[in-house]
Design a protein around this motif. Structure first.
Motif, PDB file in Angstrom:
ATOM      1  N   VAL A 297      10.590   2.221  -9.303  1.00 20.57           N
ATOM      2  CA  VAL A 297       9.257   1.740  -8.915  1.00 20.57           C
ATOM      3  C   VAL A 297       9.291   0.244  -8.624  1.00 20.57           C
ATOM      4  O   VAL A 297       8.711  -0.239  -7.639  1.00 20.57           O
ATOM      5  N   SER A 298       9.997  -0.516  -9.442  1.00 22.03           N
ATOM      6  CA  SER A 298      10.049  -1.964  -9.245  1.00 22.03           C
ATOM      7  C   SER A 298      10.697  -2.326  -7.919  1.00 22.03           C
ATOM      8  O   SER A 298      10.229  -3.216  -7.201  1.00 22.03           O
ATOM      9  N   ALA A 299      11.752  -1.629  -7.576  1.00 19.88           N
ATOM     10  CA  ALA A 299      12.424  -1.914  -6.309  1.00 19.88           C
ATOM     11  C   ALA A 299      11.543  -1.570  -5.121  1.00 19.88           C
ATOM     12  O   ALA A 299      11.525  -2.301  -4.115  1.00 19.88           O
ATOM     13  N   THR A 302       8.999  -4.310  -4.740  1.00 19.83           N
ATOM     14  CA  THR A 302       9.628  -5.487  -4.138  1.00 19.83           C
ATOM     15  C   THR A 302       9.791  -5.304  -2.630  1.00 19.83           C
ATOM     16  O   THR A 302       9.559  -6.236  -1.853  1.00 19.83           O
ATOM     17  N   LEU A 303      10.194  -4.111  -2.211  1.00 20.89           N
ATOM     18  CA  LEU A 303      10.335  -3.838  -0.783  1.00 20.89           C
ATOM     19  C   LEU A 303       8.997  -3.967  -0.070  1.00 20.89           C
ATOM     20  O   LEU A 303       8.907  -4.564   1.020  1.00 20.89           O
ATOM     21  N   LEU A 304       7.933  -3.434  -0.667  1.00 23.46           N
ATOM     22  CA  LEU A 304       6.617  -3.492  -0.027  1.00 23.46           C
ATOM     23  C   LEU A 304       6.098  -4.921   0.081  1.00 23.46           C
ATOM     24  O   LEU A 304       5.445  -5.283   1.055  1.00 23.46           O
ATOM     25  N   ARG A 394       0.239   1.752  -7.890  1.00 20.51           N
ATOM     26  CA  ARG A 394      -0.025   0.548  -8.670  1.00 20.51           C
ATOM     27  C   ARG A 394      -0.658  -0.569  -7.851  1.00 20.51           C
ATOM     28  O   ARG A 394      -1.028  -1.603  -8.402  1.00 20.51           O
ATOM     29  N   VAL A 395      -0.763  -0.389  -6.556  1.00 24.25           N
ATOM     30  CA  VAL A 395      -1.390  -1.392  -5.697  1.00 24.25           C
ATOM     31  C   VAL A 395      -2.871  -1.051  -5.553  1.00 24.25           C
ATOM     32  O   VAL A 395      -3.227   0.088  -5.232  1.00 24.25           O
ATOM     33  N   HIS A 396      -3.737  -2.046  -5.761  1.00 22.62           N
ATOM     34  CA  HIS A 396      -5.172  -1.802  -5.660  1.00 22.62           C
ATOM     35  C   HIS A 396      -5.524  -1.473  -4.215  1.00 22.62           C
ATOM     36  O   HIS A 396      -5.137  -2.191  -3.288  1.00 22.62           O
ATOM     37  N   GLU A 398      -8.124  -1.875  -2.435  1.00 20.35           N
ATOM     38  CA  GLU A 398      -8.953  -2.806  -1.674  1.00 20.35           C
ATOM     39  C   GLU A 398      -8.288  -4.171  -1.502  1.00 20.35           C
ATOM     40  O   GLU A 398      -8.853  -5.032  -0.830  1.00 20.35           O
ATOM     41  N   HIS A 399      -7.141  -4.392  -2.103  1.00 17.31           N
ATOM     42  CA  HIS A 399      -6.492  -5.702  -2.027  1.00 17.31           C
ATOM     43  C   HIS A 399      -5.323  -5.645  -1.035  1.00 17.31           C
ATOM     44  O   HIS A 399      -4.575  -4.664  -0.986  1.00 17.31           O
ATOM     45  N   GLU A 400      -5.203  -6.725  -0.286  1.00 21.42           N
ATOM     46  CA  GLU A 400      -4.061  -6.823   0.618  1.00 21.42           C
ATOM     47  C   GLU A 400      -2.787  -7.071  -0.192  1.00 21.42           C
ATOM     48  O   GLU A 400      -2.734  -8.024  -0.973  1.00 21.42           O
ATOM     49  N   LEU A 401      -1.795  -6.188  -0.007  1.00 23.24           N
ATOM     50  CA  LEU A 401      -0.520  -6.421  -0.666  1.00 23.24           C
ATOM     51  C   LEU A 401       0.163  -7.651  -0.079  1.00 23.24           C
ATOM     52  O   LEU A 401       0.781  -8.436  -0.776  1.00 23.24           O
ATOM     53  N   ARG A 402       0.059  -7.792   1.213  1.00 23.25           N
ATOM     54  CA  ARG A 402       0.500  -8.969   1.946  1.00 23.25           C
ATOM     55  C   ARG A 402      -0.372  -9.067   3.185  1.00 23.25           C
ATOM     56  O   ARG A 402      -1.252  -8.226   3.400  1.00 23.25           O
ATOM     57  N   GLY A 403      -0.217 -10.046   4.000  1.00 24.62           N
ATOM     58  CA  GLY A 403      -1.102 -10.247   5.137  1.00 24.62           C
ATOM     59  C   GLY A 403      -1.231  -9.026   6.020  1.00 24.62           C
ATOM     60  O   GLY A 403      -0.216  -8.499   6.508  1.00 24.62           O
ATOM     61  N   HIS A 404      -2.456  -8.527   6.209  1.00 20.15           N
ATOM     62  CA  HIS A 404      -2.795  -7.405   7.083  1.00 20.15           C
ATOM     63  C   HIS A 404      -2.221  -6.071   6.597  1.00 20.15           C
ATOM     64  O   HIS A 404      -2.144  -5.131   7.390  1.00 20.15           O
ATOM     65  N   LEU A 405      -1.817  -5.963   5.338  1.00 22.87           N
ATOM     66  CA  LEU A 405      -1.239  -4.706   4.845  1.00 22.87           C
ATOM     67  C   LEU A 405      -1.985  -4.238   3.604  1.00 22.87           C
ATOM     68  O   LEU A 405      -2.115  -4.982   2.637  1.00 22.87           O
ATOM     69  N   TRP A 406      -2.492  -2.996   3.700  1.00 26.96           N
ATOM     70  CA  TRP A 406      -3.109  -2.333   2.560  1.00 26.96           C
ATOM     71  C   TRP A 406      -2.278  -1.090   2.226  1.00 26.96           C
ATOM     72  O   TRP A 406      -1.714  -0.453   3.113  1.00 26.96           O
ATOM     73  N   VAL A 407      -2.254  -0.761   0.938  1.00 26.52           N
ATOM     74  CA  VAL A 407      -1.459   0.381   0.491  1.00 26.52           C
ATOM     75  C   VAL A 407      -2.347   1.311  -0.311  1.00 26.52           C
ATOM     76  O   VAL A 407      -3.135   0.845  -1.159  1.00 26.52           O
ATOM     77  N   ASN A 408      -2.240   2.600  -0.010  1.00 30.19           N
ATOM     78  CA  ASN A 408      -2.867   3.646  -0.802  1.00 30.19           C
ATOM     79  C   ASN A 408      -4.384   3.663  -0.670  1.00 30.19           C
ATOM     80  O   ASN A 408      -5.067   4.271  -1.482  1.00 30.19           O
ATOM     81  N   ARG A 409      -4.943   2.989   0.337  1.00 28.56           N
ATOM     82  CA  ARG A 409      -6.386   3.061   0.537  1.00 28.56           C
ATOM     83  C   ARG A 409      -6.721   4.380   1.210  1.00 28.56           C
ATOM     84  O   ARG A 409      -6.088   4.752   2.202  1.00 28.56           O
ATOM     85  N   PRO A 410      -7.725   5.124   0.720  1.00 30.82           N
ATOM     86  CA  PRO A 410      -8.021   6.435   1.313  1.00 30.82           C
ATOM     87  C   PRO A 410      -8.512   6.307   2.749  1.00 30.82           C
ATOM     88  O   PRO A 410      -9.008   5.262   3.165  1.00 30.82           O
ATOM     89  N   LEU A 411      -8.363   7.404   3.474  1.00 28.23           N
ATOM     90  CA  LEU A 411      -8.774   7.428   4.873  1.00 28.23           C
ATOM     91  C   LEU A 411     -10.286   7.594   4.982  1.00 28.23           C
ATOM     92  O   LEU A 411     -10.859   8.532   4.452  1.00 28.23           O
ATOM     93  N   HIS A 412     -10.919   6.633   5.662  1.00 29.51           N
ATOM     94  CA  HIS A 412     -12.357   6.722   5.945  1.00 29.51           C
ATOM     95  C   HIS A 412     -12.566   6.332   7.400  1.00 29.51           C
ATOM     96  O   HIS A 412     -11.865   5.462   7.940  1.00 29.51           O
TER      97      HIS A 412
END
Length: 530
Positions: A297-299, A302-304, A394-396, A398-412
């Motif tokens: 998970v940690s690796a 880090t990649l994301l 583990r990524v919120h 609604e929060h950007e993991l990095r610029g212009h990238l969201w992870v695990n946000r549901p499709l709406h």
């Protein structure tokens, strides 16, 4: 010839692919050969040679000796067994046969080569073997001589008895002839009989003399002789012996490992080349990317959060985006926000393909780095992708993991995204139909040498049942010997006819005054244009 050339090329490719393993086998074989030479150094060798007696004569001429028979006799218990019993300490027949090699230098010369760990032992064995051969030949000749002598004595006694009988008949016939009247019929008959008896007597005397001469002629012709004493024991130099053993061990192990690799490669059904993968999917390979696989998970987190592709991988990922996004999307992303609706790209991988699993995060992070509002969604998982799914969870949302990238946000609907990367992992043997939104663009990620044609065919069927068209394939970590293009070249261009460089000779139309056709040079200038 073409099939042979292809087989040689494929064989060379397999060996080059496993060059490191073959190098290790070469070194291990050389070390093993040298170790064997140190553990069992070369034996001492001594040689001696024996000249056999002349072969017996027949009425036609000298009988031809069979050297193979002489070698088998000399290797038997009659010779080597006797030699083993006369050395100290004594040796059994099997031990002597392993230590002494018998060969025929010529049909009349036997060579005994003895090998032992000590030089004195080798020389002793060679001398004992030669002496045993001399004794065997002498004893065999003596038996034959005794039998021949007995036969000659019997023959001579018979001839002498017959001769005495003939002499008595001669005396009796002479006495009777003298008693008859000279010139009478009886006297003439007795004279003729006397002549026959005299001739028979002469023949018997001649036969007796021949038997006696044969007995004297056989003396000394049936004995063997030693023409070379046991030579001083020698052996190859230690450096040369170890070098030869090392080369032999390296060659043997290299050959065995090479054959094993070729057999294993022939049985391996996994696809390694881009053209093979494209043919199995029925789609072209749009790019080749170096993977950044993660094991925990940690690796994956880090990649994301920190992945930055190199120039080559960045260009490959950009090619993938150009294939799946509408024309001009990347240009508008650099200029600013885009009003175009979001594009759903399904990155499909097979289970237990960690390298291919990394394409989704790599593509999403690169798309975000070039200004596209990107959302990475774990859509359909498998047990082998649990670590990546956990890292995404583990990524919120609604929060950007990095610029212009969201992870695990549901499709709406209505969310201002440019690109949504849906990650789908299907079971390799029994892929299930994934639940995907309509209008998705499919990209199959597969690493070289991990999937068979049957695996990719089952994956393509599952995507087709889900209503997702495969836009292309991406090969992760391509084989370094792969020179194929993934069927990127159009067949029509390959079949395009080529213009001739030059036409020579006289065209019939030119003789009639018409302009010559096809005389356009390959440099683009026409003769009539000047």
């Amino acid at each position: 010839m073409s099939e042979q050339s292809l087989d040689l090329k494929a064989t060379w490719t397999v060996l080059r692919r496993h060059a490191f393993l073959l190098t290790v086998a070469l070194l291990v074989g050389a070390v093993a050969g040298v170790a064997l030479a140190v553990w069992r150094p070369p034996l001492w060798t001594s040689t001696t040679m024996v000249l056999l007696p002349p072969s017996s004569e027949s009425g036609v001429g000298a009988a031809e000796r069979d050297s193979g028979t002489q070698v088998r006799v000399a290797s038997s218990d009659l010779v080597l067994g006797q030699a083993g019993r006369r050395v100290t300490p004594a040796m059994g027949l099997t031990e002597v046969q392993e230590a002494v090699e018998v060969s025929a230098a010529t049909p009349d010369v036997l060579r005994f080569t003895a090998r032992a760990e000590e030089p004195e032992r080798a020389q002793e064995l060679a001398a004992a073997a030669a002496a045993a051969e001399l004794r065997y030949v002498s004893s065999a000749a003596a038996r034959l001589r005794d039998a021949a002598r007995a036969g000659r004595e019997t023959r001579l006694a018979t001839l002498r008895a017959t001769l005495r009988t003939v002499e008595r008949d001669i005396e009796e016939t002479t006495r009777r002839r003298d008693a008859e009247t000279f010139g009478s019929v009886a006297e003439k008959a007795l004279t003729a009989a006397l002549a026959q008896l005299t001739a028979q007597q002469a023949s018997l005397v001649l036969q007796a003399d021949q038997v006696a001469e044969a007995a004297s002629a056989d003396v000394g012709r049936d004995t063997a002789s030693l023409i070379e004493d046991a030579s001083p024991a020698t052996r190859p130099g230690l450096l040369l012996g170890r070098t030869l053993h090392g080369l032999a061990g390296a060659a043997a192990l290299l050959l065995l490992v090479g054959l094993a690799l070729l057999v294993s490669e022939r049985r391996d059904r996994r696809l390694r080349y881009r053209d093979e993968i494209a043919d199995a999917l029925g789609s072209t390979v749009v790019a080749s990317v170096s993977s950044r696989p993660a094991r925990n998970v940690s690796a994956w987190r880090t990649l994301l959060g920190r992945y930055v592709p190199g120039p080559v991988d960045a260009w490959s990922l950009r090619q993938v985006l150009r294939e799946v996004l509408p024309a001009g999307t990347l240009t508008r992303a650099h200029a600013g926000a885009s009003e175009e609706p979001a594009v759903d790209v399904v990155v499909v991988t097979l289970s237990d393909d960690t390298a291919a699993l990394a394409l989704g995060p790599q593509l999403a992070t690169y798309a975000a780095s070039v200004g596209l509002r990107t959302r990475l969604v774990p859509q359909h998982g498998h047990d082998s992708s649990a670590a990546l799914w956990a890292a995404c969870a583990r990524v919120h949302p609604e929060h950007e993991l990095r610029g212009h990238l969201w992870v695990n946000r549901p499709l709406h609907e209505g969310e201002p995204d440019d690109l949504r990367v849906l990650m789908v992992v299907l079971d390799r043997t029994r892929p299930e139909r994934p639940d995907l939104p309509s209008g998705c663009v499919g990209v199959v990620a597969v690493s070289a040498g991990t999937a068979t044609a049957a695996d990719l065919a089952r994956l393509a069927v599952s995507l087709d049942e889900a209503g997702v068209g495969v836009q292309g394939a991406v090969v992760l970590d391509p084989d370094r010997l792969d020179r194929t293009t993934g069927r990127r070249l159009q067949p029509e261009r390959l079949r395009e006819p080529q213009l001739p460089v030059r036409l020579t000779g006289t065209v019939p139309g030119e003789r009639l005054g018409r302009p010559r056709l096809g005389s356009v040079a390959r440099n683009g200038h026409e003769g009539g244009a000047q």
